[in-house]
Scaffold this active site. Sequence first.
Site, short mmCIF file in Angstrom:
data_model
loop_
_atom_site.label_atom_id
_atom_site.label_comp_id
_atom_site.label_asym_id
_atom_site.label_seq_id
_atom_site.Cartn_x
_atom_site.Cartn_y
_atom_site.Cartn_z
N GLY A 160 -4.17 14.12 8.99
CA GLY A 160 -4.14 13.11 7.94
C GLY A 160 -2.84 13.20 7.16
N MET A 217 -0.53 13.47 3.48
CA MET A 217 -0.56 14.40 2.36
C MET A 217 -1.65 13.94 1.38
SD MET A 217 3.46 15.18 1.85
CE MET A 217 3.12 16.42 0.61
N PHE A 218 -2.20 14.86 0.65
CA PHE A 218 -3.25 14.61 -0.34
C PHE A 218 -4.56 14.09 0.28
CE2 PHE A 218 0.94 13.37 -2.11
CZ PHE A 218 1.16 14.48 -2.91
N LYS A 247 -6.88 17.91 4.02
CA LYS A 247 -6.93 18.61 5.32
C LYS A 247 -7.26 20.08 5.15
CE LYS A 247 -2.64 17.66 6.29
NZ LYS A 247 -2.34 16.82 5.11
N GLU A 296 -1.09 23.87 8.29
CA GLU A 296 0.30 23.37 8.31
C GLU A 296 0.89 23.41 9.72
OE1 GLU A 296 1.48 21.86 5.79
OE2 GLU A 296 0.50 22.70 4.02
N GLN A 353 2.03 21.26 11.68
CA GLN A 353 3.22 20.47 12.00
C GLN A 353 4.52 21.27 11.88
OE1 GLN A 353 1.42 20.02 9.21
NE2 GLN A 353 2.87 20.18 7.53
N CYS A 405 -4.59 5.56 -1.61
CA CYS A 405 -3.27 4.99 -1.85
C CYS A 405 -2.98 5.04 -3.35
CB CYS A 405 -3.21 3.55 -1.36
SG CYS A 405 -1.62 2.75 -1.71
N CYS A 435 -2.38 1.15 -4.59
CA CYS A 435 -3.41 0.10 -4.67
C CYS A 435 -4.83 0.63 -4.65
CB CYS A 435 -3.22 -0.91 -3.55
SG CYS A 435 -3.81 -0.32 -1.95
N CYS A 480 1.21 -0.76 1.55
CA CYS A 480 2.08 -0.25 0.50
C CYS A 480 3.16 0.69 1.06
CB CYS A 480 1.26 0.47 -0.57
SG CYS A 480 0.08 -0.61 -1.41
#
Length: 194
Positions: free
Chosen positions: A24, A26-27, A30, A97, A99, A153, A156, A188
């Site tokens: 997913g 950030m924030f 995960k 982490e 990635q 988001c 929005c 966005c």
Amino acid sequence: MFFEPSIERHKTPERKGQIEVICGSMFSGKTEELIRRLNRAKIARQKVEIFKPSVDKRYHEEDVVSHNETSIRSTPVNFADDILLLSGDCDVVGIDEVQFFDEQIVSVAQKLANKGKRVILAGLDMDFEGMPFEPMPKLMAIAEYVTKVHAICMKCGDLAAFSFRLSDSKQKVMLGEKDAYEARCRKCFYEDKK
Ligand code: ZN
């Protein structure tokens, strides 16, 4: 909440390994989801080991710390291969982490799972340009279970799958938190992307 009865395994003498990926933006929570799964395995008296790349030094050296500060002890490693040596006889291997590891993590995950371990990997699936963040796509392909978690988001309020970088830096790996990124929905993200 996640309901994944098929992911949860019972302690049987002959155990089969498996790979689970939690991905997913950030924030998106995960690490919280990784910690939730690991803690439940611990409660069931399964032996759990947690690793993370040593590049991620934002917080305490030896803890996997999620942004809401739930933490669990972990071992920082320089290379994916180190996990093979350090995971020993544990039942469940958690890796956070993901990635920030190189391609080697793919064969490491395979080897661990083929040895009968439950391997749970958490990481960013897209970089700040909205492109797949290797080696996550390969791990998602070889995993038995993939869970995509979402943030909200910040512009929005819809579900967000993208990590929007507020600064102009084009560096792929830029550690830094709330001030450097925003979770964004597709609309966005692409509206403001430079
Ligand atoms: Zn939005």
